[in-house]
Design a protein around this motif. Structure first.
Motif, PDB file in Angstrom:
ATOM      1  N   THR A  45       0.873  -1.054  -0.069  1.00 49.83           N
ATOM      2  CA  THR A  45       0.090   0.037   0.137  1.00 49.83           C
ATOM      3  C   THR A  45       0.837   1.156   0.110  1.00 49.83           C
ATOM      4  O   THR A  45       2.158   1.150   0.539  1.00 49.83           O
ATOM      5  CB  THR A  45      -0.908   0.000   1.202  1.00 49.83           C
ATOM      6  OG1 THR A  45      -0.139  -0.052   2.547  1.00 49.83           O
ATOM      7  CG2 THR A  45      -2.029  -1.193   1.247  1.00 49.83           C
ATOM      8  N   TYR A  46       0.135   2.216  -0.401  1.00 49.27           N
ATOM      9  CA  TYR A  46       0.873   3.486  -0.655  1.00 49.27           C
ATOM     10  C   TYR A  46       0.250   4.635  -0.215  1.00 49.27           C
ATOM     11  O   TYR A  46      -1.142   4.375   0.410  1.00 49.27           O
ATOM     12  CB  TYR A  46       1.234   3.772  -2.159  1.00 49.27           C
ATOM     13  CG  TYR A  46       2.156   2.857  -2.632  1.00 49.27           C
ATOM     14  CD1 TYR A  46       3.202   2.296  -2.404  1.00 49.27           C
ATOM     15  CD2 TYR A  46       1.485   1.844  -3.811  1.00 49.27           C
ATOM     16  CE1 TYR A  46       4.115   1.378  -2.937  1.00 49.27           C
ATOM     17  CE2 TYR A  46       2.130   0.802  -4.240  1.00 49.27           C
ATOM     18  CZ  TYR A  46       3.327   0.457  -3.972  1.00 49.27           C
ATOM     19  OH  TYR A  46       4.007  -0.421  -4.559  1.00 49.27           O
ATOM     20  N   SER A  47       0.650   5.882  -0.086  1.00 49.47           N
ATOM     21  CA  SER A  47       0.002   7.121   0.357  1.00 49.47           C
ATOM     22  C   SER A  47       0.093   8.269  -0.739  1.00 49.47           C
ATOM     23  O   SER A  47       0.896   8.238  -1.457  1.00 49.47           O
ATOM     24  CB  SER A  47       0.822   7.448   1.597  1.00 49.47           C
ATOM     25  OG  SER A  47       2.028   8.050   1.304  1.00 49.47           O
ATOM     26  N   PHE A  88      -3.425  10.908   2.582  1.00 50.83           N
ATOM     27  CA  PHE A  88      -4.391   9.520   2.575  1.00 50.83           C
ATOM     28  C   PHE A  88      -3.353   8.375   2.469  1.00 50.83           C
ATOM     29  O   PHE A  88      -2.483   8.381   1.576  1.00 50.83           O
ATOM     30  CB  PHE A  88      -5.296   9.540   1.409  1.00 50.83           C
ATOM     31  CG  PHE A  88      -6.343  10.835   1.271  1.00 50.83           C
ATOM     32  CD1 PHE A  88      -7.477  10.641   2.033  1.00 50.83           C
ATOM     33  CD2 PHE A  88      -5.908  11.722   0.647  1.00 50.83           C
ATOM     34  CE1 PHE A  88      -8.480  11.402   2.064  1.00 50.83           C
ATOM     35  CE2 PHE A  88      -7.062  12.919   0.681  1.00 50.83           C
ATOM     36  CZ  PHE A  88      -8.104  12.566   1.052  1.00 50.83           C
ATOM     37  N   THR A  89      -3.739   7.354   3.370  1.00 47.25           N
ATOM     38  CA  THR A  89      -2.646   6.198   3.431  1.00 47.25           C
ATOM     39  C   THR A  89      -3.753   5.009   3.125  1.00 47.25           C
ATOM     40  O   THR A  89      -4.761   5.121   3.254  1.00 47.25           O
ATOM     41  CB  THR A  89      -2.106   6.170   4.639  1.00 47.25           C
ATOM     42  OG1 THR A  89      -3.290   6.167   5.897  1.00 47.25           O
ATOM     43  CG2 THR A  89      -1.204   7.371   5.292  1.00 47.25           C
ATOM     44  N   TYR A 119      -4.742  10.211 -10.237  1.00 47.22           N
ATOM     45  CA  TYR A 119      -3.468   9.447 -10.303  1.00 47.22           C
ATOM     46  C   TYR A 119      -4.056   7.924 -10.650  1.00 47.22           C
ATOM     47  O   TYR A 119      -4.739   7.359  -9.929  1.00 47.22           O
ATOM     48  CB  TYR A 119      -2.836   9.249  -8.851  1.00 47.22           C
ATOM     49  CG  TYR A 119      -2.271  10.783  -8.449  1.00 47.22           C
ATOM     50  CD1 TYR A 119      -1.056  11.052  -8.936  1.00 47.22           C
ATOM     51  CD2 TYR A 119      -3.162  11.627  -7.550  1.00 47.22           C
ATOM     52  CE1 TYR A 119      -0.742  12.344  -8.573  1.00 47.22           C
ATOM     53  CE2 TYR A 119      -2.756  12.640  -7.317  1.00 47.22           C
ATOM     54  CZ  TYR A 119      -1.430  13.045  -7.713  1.00 47.22           C
ATOM     55  OH  TYR A 119      -0.981  14.546  -7.392  1.00 47.22           O
ATOM     56  N   ASP A 120      -3.618   7.321 -11.505  1.00 55.73           N
ATOM     57  CA  ASP A 120      -4.058   5.989 -11.934  1.00 55.73           C
ATOM     58  C   ASP A 120      -2.921   4.750 -11.962  1.00 55.73           C
ATOM     59  O   ASP A 120      -1.654   5.226 -12.220  1.00 55.73           O
ATOM     60  CB  ASP A 120      -4.112   5.934 -13.576  1.00 55.73           C
ATOM     61  CG  ASP A 120      -5.521   6.753 -13.881  1.00 55.73           C
ATOM     62  OD1 ASP A 120      -6.331   7.017 -13.224  1.00 55.73           O
ATOM     63  OD2 ASP A 120      -5.507   7.324 -15.048  1.00 55.73           O
ATOM     64  N   ASN A 125       4.508   5.930  -3.217  1.00 59.61           N
ATOM     65  CA  ASN A 125       4.037   7.158  -2.697  1.00 59.61           C
ATOM     66  C   ASN A 125       4.008   8.289  -3.380  1.00 59.61           C
ATOM     67  O   ASN A 125       4.947   8.514  -4.160  1.00 59.61           O
ATOM     68  CB  ASN A 125       4.891   7.212  -1.180  1.00 59.61           C
ATOM     69  CG  ASN A 125       4.594   5.968  -0.243  1.00 59.61           C
ATOM     70  OD1 ASN A 125       3.600   5.660   0.101  1.00 59.61           O
ATOM     71  ND2 ASN A 125       5.654   5.845   0.435  1.00 59.61           N
ATOM     72  N   ILE A 126       2.925   9.174  -3.226  1.00 55.82           N
ATOM     73  CA  ILE A 126       2.804  10.322  -4.082  1.00 55.82           C
ATOM     74  C   ILE A 126       2.929  11.612  -3.065  1.00 55.82           C
ATOM     75  O   ILE A 126       1.947  11.466  -1.903  1.00 55.82           O
ATOM     76  CB  ILE A 126       1.723  10.432  -4.926  1.00 55.82           C
ATOM     77  CG1 ILE A 126       1.861   9.481  -5.866  1.00 55.82           C
ATOM     78  CG2 ILE A 126       1.427  12.044  -5.505  1.00 55.82           C
ATOM     79  CD1 ILE A 126       0.466   9.163  -6.639  1.00 55.82           C
TER      80      ILE A 126
END
Length: 401
Positions: A45-47, A88-89, A119-120, A125-126
């Motif tokens: 998972t990313y944020s 958002f995480t 974001y697709d 992480n962004i």
């Protein structure tokens, strides 16, 4: 996640990120022995995080307590902190998301640039999901009021001042300007205009008083967003005399008196001198020609008598000069005077005398033939057929048979 491996084949029991590997043994439909390898896989998972700042006209800095919404393959919301940050995480690898700041609460009518960010197929992480919060267009008008210098009634030639209008918001704003009084005129080119962020414009107002005395009014600035702003204006209207002489002309016969009327049709007192001017002014008599003072809407009579000393048509003008009781200029009034040719006639004192012929010069003449004598203001009443008279016009004059 599972796959089947033939019993005589190697099988891979490694899976990065996988847990709970188990093996099931059995027989396939073809009675072939097989192994089922089962994995429990937890994808990474990313944020997505970013910052929202206010536009420079809002003194810049962080936009605190903005609601930011996440949509797409998941839904959530966050509020920016005191530094303008949000985050958002737990966003699953490979999914699609949209981040949108919302105009509400303290940011009602604000706009955000960009409107949203997409974001697709995220794969990391962004951290640069940033926005600018643009405050609604808001105008500032200076000064708070204007008191114009004194101006002559109905004069709109040059008494002008200007209000400065500035867009202190971040969005382009349209401004419409109006006046509630015909005495304060908005310059036609300044009645409707647009202002971009931080732009200023002068709105010119002319004072054109419609009445005498103190006049007040309001100038309203109506922006396309935000509240109207009203500024007060005031000024003092000065009266102007307006003279007229009626009738505008008169043609006289010998000895005839005519009465002109001098009227002040304006709204300020006038003074000046009444006189007869022109090439033949001495041929006309005016007992009312003197200095005068005439209040507004008042009139005075002026009597003019035609008393020519020589023959020929006579031309002159009755004139009343105008000096205003205010600082406003006023125009003189005049009427034309035309005296008919008296032919072989003379004036002696208050008598007029004519005959068939006249000879002489200076102040001594002889009139002969059918001689008639009358009062200068009336008809010829005394007639002398074949008469002859010696006339002296100097002093009181004399008529000698």
């Amino acid at each position: 996640i599972s796959y089947i491996a033939e019993c005589d084949e190697d099988y891979d029991d490694t899976c990065p990120g996988c847990t709970d590997v188990s093996y099931l043994y059995g027989e396939g439909s073809s009675s072939e022995p097989y192994i089922t390898v089962q994995y429990t896989y937890t994808p990474p998972t990313y944020s997505i995080s970013g910052n929202i700042i206010k536009c420079s006209n809002s003194e810049g800095g962080p936009a605190q307590n903005v609601r930011v919404e996440l949509s797409g393959d998941g839904s959530d919301y966050d509020y920016t902190n005191t530094s303008g940050d949000f985050s958002f995480t737990g966003l699953t690898d490979g999914e699609d998301f949209t981040i949108t700041p919302i105009s509400n609460g303290n940011y009602n009518d604000w706009t955000f640039s960009p409107v949203n960010r997409n974001y697709d197929n995220i794969s990391g992480n962004i951290t640069n999901c940033d926005f600018e919060a643009d405050e609604p267009g808001e105008i500032e008008v200076d000064p708070n009021n204007y008191n114009f210098s004194d101006e002559c009634v109905d004069d709109c030639s040059g008494n002008e001042d200007a209000f400065s209008v500035t867009n202190i918001g971040c969005q382009t704003v349209n401004v419409q300007v109006s006046s509630n009084s015909n005495s304060f005129v908005v310059n036609p080119g300044d009645e409707n205009f647009n202002l971009v962020e931080n732009e200023s414009r002068n709105v010119r107002i002319k004072f054109c008083p419609e009445s005498v005395g103190n006049i007040s009014g309001n100038i309203t600035f109506n922006p396309s967003v935000g509240s109207n702003i009203t500024r007060s204006v005031s000024g003092n209207g000065l009266g102007i005399p307006e003279l007229s002489l009626t009738p505008s002309s008169w043609t006289f016969d010998l000895g005839v008196s005519k009465t002109f009327t001098l009227t002040n049709e304006g709204n300020a007192a006038a003074s000046g001198v009444i006189d007869i001017i022109g090439p033949d002014n001495i041929q006309f008599s005016c007992s009312d020609c003197q200095n005068y003072n005439l209040p507004p809407l008042q009139s005075i009579p002026i009597e003019v008598t035609y008393l020519p000393q020589t023959s020929g048509e006579m031309y002159a003008s009755l004139e009343a000069t105008c000096v205003s009781s205010t600082s406003c200029n006023c125009s003189d009034a005049s009427a034309s005077l035309v005296g008919n040719d008296i032919g072989t006639s003379l004036i002696v004192e208050n008598l007029k005398i004519r005959g068939d012929s006249i000879t002489g010069s200076g102040s001594n003449y002889t009139i002969s033939g059918n001689v008639e004598i009358g009062h200068i203001s009336g008809n010829y009443l005394v007639k002398f057929p074949n008469g002859e008279f010696s006339i002296n016009t100097s002093g009181n004059g004399s008529i000698t048979p």
